[in-house]
Design a protein around this motif. Structure first.
Motif, mmCIF file in Angstrom:
data_model
loop_
_atom_site.group_PDB
_atom_site.id
_atom_site.type_symbol
_atom_site.label_atom_id
_atom_site.label_comp_id
_atom_site.label_asym_id
_atom_site.label_seq_id
_atom_site.Cartn_x
_atom_site.Cartn_y
_atom_site.Cartn_z
ATOM 1 N N ALA A 138 4.846 10.798 -8.566
ATOM 2 C CA ALA A 138 6.248 10.458 -8.329
ATOM 3 C C ALA A 138 6.473 10.004 -6.894
ATOM 4 O O ALA A 138 7.199 9.041 -6.633
ATOM 5 C CB ALA A 138 7.130 11.663 -8.650
ATOM 6 N N LEU A 139 5.832 10.685 -5.941
ATOM 7 C CA LEU A 139 5.997 10.315 -4.535
ATOM 8 C C LEU A 139 5.366 8.956 -4.241
ATOM 9 O O LEU A 139 5.902 8.173 -3.442
ATOM 10 C CB LEU A 139 5.387 11.398 -3.635
ATOM 11 C CG LEU A 139 6.111 12.747 -3.653
ATOM 12 C CD1 LEU A 139 5.375 13.756 -2.772
ATOM 13 C CD2 LEU A 139 7.554 12.581 -3.183
ATOM 14 N N ARG A 140 4.213 8.682 -4.848
ATOM 15 C CA ARG A 140 3.586 7.378 -4.644
ATOM 16 C C ARG A 140 4.460 6.261 -5.191
ATOM 17 O O ARG A 140 4.593 5.199 -4.576
ATOM 18 C CB ARG A 140 2.213 7.343 -5.328
ATOM 19 C CG ARG A 140 1.124 8.122 -4.600
ATOM 20 C CD ARG A 140 -0.220 7.915 -5.259
ATOM 21 N NE ARG A 140 -0.625 6.503 -5.203
ATOM 22 C CZ ARG A 140 -1.713 6.034 -5.804
ATOM 23 N NH1 ARG A 140 -2.493 6.853 -6.511
ATOM 24 N NH2 ARG A 140 -2.026 4.761 -5.706
ATOM 25 N N ALA A 141 5.073 6.495 -6.341
ATOM 26 C CA ALA A 141 5.957 5.486 -6.919
ATOM 27 C C ALA A 141 7.174 5.263 -6.034
ATOM 28 O O ALA A 141 7.582 4.124 -5.780
ATOM 29 C CB ALA A 141 6.391 5.917 -8.323
ATOM 30 N N LEU A 142 7.761 6.364 -5.527
ATOM 31 C CA LEU A 142 8.916 6.247 -4.637
ATOM 32 C C LEU A 142 8.546 5.501 -3.365
ATOM 33 O O LEU A 142 9.301 4.646 -2.887
ATOM 34 C CB LEU A 142 9.459 7.638 -4.303
ATOM 35 C CG LEU A 142 10.624 7.689 -3.312
ATOM 36 C CD1 LEU A 142 11.826 6.926 -3.858
ATOM 37 C CD2 LEU A 142 11.011 9.133 -3.015
ATOM 38 N N HIS A 143 7.373 5.808 -2.805
ATOM 39 C CA HIS A 143 6.931 5.123 -1.587
ATOM 40 C C HIS A 143 6.743 3.637 -1.836
ATOM 41 O O HIS A 143 7.133 2.791 -1.013
ATOM 42 C CB HIS A 143 5.624 5.754 -1.091
ATOM 43 C CG HIS A 143 5.055 5.079 0.117
ATOM 44 N ND1 HIS A 143 4.099 4.078 0.027
ATOM 45 C CD2 HIS A 143 5.321 5.237 1.436
ATOM 46 C CE1 HIS A 143 3.798 3.661 1.239
ATOM 47 N NE2 HIS A 143 4.516 4.342 2.108
ATOM 48 N N GLY A 144 6.134 3.292 -2.965
ATOM 49 C CA GLY A 144 5.917 1.884 -3.275
ATOM 50 C C GLY A 144 7.223 1.124 -3.477
ATOM 51 O O GLY A 144 7.387 0.001 -2.982
ATOM 52 N N ILE A 145 8.160 1.734 -4.194
ATOM 53 C CA ILE A 145 9.457 1.079 -4.423
ATOM 54 C C ILE A 145 10.219 0.950 -3.114
ATOM 55 O O ILE A 145 10.830 -0.100 -2.839
ATOM 56 C CB ILE A 145 10.263 1.886 -5.457
ATOM 57 C CG1 ILE A 145 9.585 1.804 -6.827
ATOM 58 C CG2 ILE A 145 11.693 1.372 -5.547
ATOM 59 C CD1 ILE A 145 10.213 2.705 -7.871
#
Length: 268
Positions: free
Chosen positions: A6-13
């Protein structure tokens, strides 16, 4: 859904949203110029003809520039939210939005991450405008700049969720541009951004009632009170309730099985 995923997705977005915003220099320029034009020209012209009595949260008579700045801050959040939603429609037409929503994460989380990233990117511009407004003698308490942060985040999320909802029911980018004008200007002018409720009531009870029920007015007042170290409970409850309602409706709208996409075969 694992935490690190979830954190990786948030960082990418968030990184994608920041890069997109920084590359759109015209958008950054207009985001600052628009409220400054209102403050320097519109507010200066109304200062001499529009009298303002003591209106909470102000404890004394204030200049019109002081009153209008929280409304202009909310206007910045509104325009930023609708511009981000326009980018969502653009991504959907290119197909990248469908790729995002097919990621192995819940749809609500992906939309929430996109919404949060948009708000984070827009906040520095808001604080820059508040700093520049000090040259017009709009000088709230120093702690007000800290206290207003949660109000800015909540208001930005609510307006962004509304933009998500509008983008979820828009079929084409051209249609969305027209909807933006139909939505932005009524929300802004029929609110307490430019005039207090009692002043609108003098013009007509219908207009005052519309402004009182306008969620944008609640966002304006939440920001106004927080900026001067006051807490408006009613405005906060309205903003939180509208945030939840708009976001849930947007999640349904972006569901290929139930929303607009089900009628379009799930295509972007």
């Amino acid at each position: 859904m694992k935490t690190h995923h979830a954190l990786r997705a948030l960082h990418g977005i968030l990184q994608r949203e920041m890069l997109r915003t920084l590359r759109q220099r015209a958008r950054l320029f207009s985001a600052m110029v628009r409220p400054l034009v209102w403050l320097a020209i519109f507010a200066a012209g109304f200062r001499s003809v529009l009298g303002l009595s003591i209106t909470p949260p102000y404890q004394t008579y204030v200049l019109y520039e002081v009153y209008v700045v929280p409304g202009l801050v909310a206007m910045m959040l509104l325009f930023h939210a609708m511009a981000s939603s326009l980018a969502m429609v653009y991504d959907r037409e290119l197909g990248s939005m469908r790729l995002l929503l097919t990621a192995p994460l819940p749809r609500w989380y992906l939309l929430a991450a996109r919404l949060l990233a948009s708000v984070i990117v827009g906040l520095p511009l808001v604080y820059l405008f508040l700093f520049v407004a000090r040259f017009w003698d709009v000088r709230p308490p120093i702690l007000g700049y800290v206290a207003v942060f949660p109000a800015l985040v909540l208001s930005g999320l609510m307006l962004g969720a509304f933009g998500l909802l509008v983008s979820s029911i828009s079929t084409q980018m051209e249609n969305f541009a027209g909807v933006m004008n139909f939505v932005i200007f009524p929300m802004f002018f029929a609110s307490t951004a430019l005039y207090p409720i009692w002043r609108l009531a003098e013009a007509g009870p219908v207009l005052a009632t519309i402004a009182a029920w306008n969620p944008f007015s609640s966002a304006v007042e939440l920001i106004r009170f927080a900026l001067y170290l006051r807490f408006d409970v009613v405005s906060m409850l309205v903003v939180v309730a509208c945030l939840g309602a708009f976001f849930l409706a947007a999640v349904v709208g972006y569901d290929p099985g139930r929303g607009l996409w089900s009628r379009r075969g799930g295509e972007g």
